[in-house]
Design a protein around this motif. Sequence first.
Motif, PDB file in Angstrom:
ATOM      1  N   SER A  44     -14.694 -19.639  11.071  1.00 37.66           N
ATOM      2  CA  SER A  44     -15.623 -18.795  11.809  1.00 37.66           C
ATOM      3  C   SER A  44     -16.035 -19.480  13.106  1.00 37.66           C
ATOM      4  O   SER A  44     -16.335 -20.672  13.118  1.00 37.66           O
ATOM      5  CB  SER A  44     -16.866 -18.540  10.949  1.00 37.66           C
ATOM      6  N   GLU A  45     -16.039 -18.731  14.180  1.00 40.48           N
ATOM      7  CA  GLU A  45     -16.491 -19.257  15.476  1.00 40.48           C
ATOM      8  C   GLU A  45     -17.978 -19.595  15.414  1.00 40.48           C
ATOM      9  O   GLU A  45     -18.432 -20.540  16.047  1.00 40.48           O
ATOM     10  CB  GLU A  45     -16.224 -18.225  16.579  1.00 40.48           C
ATOM     11  N   GLU A  46     -18.745 -18.825  14.644  1.00 44.01           N
ATOM     12  CA  GLU A  46     -20.195 -19.011  14.594  1.00 44.01           C
ATOM     13  C   GLU A  46     -20.606 -20.312  13.914  1.00 44.01           C
ATOM     14  O   GLU A  46     -21.427 -21.057  14.430  1.00 44.01           O
ATOM     15  CB  GLU A  46     -20.877 -17.834  13.875  1.00 44.01           C
ATOM     16  N   ASP A  47     -20.048 -20.569  12.714  1.00 43.86           N
ATOM     17  CA  ASP A  47     -20.534 -21.732  11.958  1.00 43.86           C
ATOM     18  C   ASP A  47     -19.436 -22.646  11.429  1.00 43.86           C
ATOM     19  O   ASP A  47     -19.724 -23.607  10.726  1.00 43.86           O
ATOM     20  CB  ASP A  47     -21.437 -21.276  10.812  1.00 43.86           C
ATOM     21  N   SER A  49     -17.302 -22.063   9.139  1.00 43.20           N
ATOM     22  CA  SER A  49     -16.959 -21.860   7.734  1.00 43.20           C
ATOM     23  C   SER A  49     -15.541 -21.296   7.629  1.00 43.20           C
ATOM     24  O   SER A  49     -15.041 -20.630   8.535  1.00 43.20           O
ATOM     25  CB  SER A  49     -17.966 -20.920   7.070  1.00 43.20           C
ATOM     26  N   ILE A  51     -12.755 -18.849   6.667  1.00 42.62           N
ATOM     27  CA  ILE A  51     -12.741 -17.403   6.453  1.00 42.62           C
ATOM     28  C   ILE A  51     -11.328 -16.859   6.227  1.00 42.62           C
ATOM     29  O   ILE A  51     -11.129 -15.650   6.141  1.00 42.62           O
ATOM     30  CB  ILE A  51     -13.401 -16.654   7.632  1.00 42.62           C
TER      31      ILE A  51
END
Length: 103
Positions: A44-47, A49, A51
């Motif tokens: 994930s780009e956000e955190d 994690s 995916i």
Amino acid sequence: MPLYLVRCLDKPGGAAIREANYPAHREHLKRIGAAIKLSGPIVSEEDGSRIGSVFVFDCPDMAAARALAASDPFAEAGLFATVTVDRFLDITGGKPAFGTPAA
């Protein structure tokens, strides 16, 4: 042999399935090691994690590539929402396409 690009995206909330099956997944990768030219998680780009997963398999045909993807313990446990398998042509021979490798 031909190469096949396999892209697997996790189901929403699949982190627990991924974690529970990670040791079996790693053992599976060791067993089929010669067929794997590249592999790793999609993050994930956000955190950051995990995916999903990406593989490049060296297989005799599409059916063999699909069978390898389906035999992954992550797939068997129902982790993936989608799995795509496409023929892949490595025109770079595993080397940087242009210029020299970054240090």
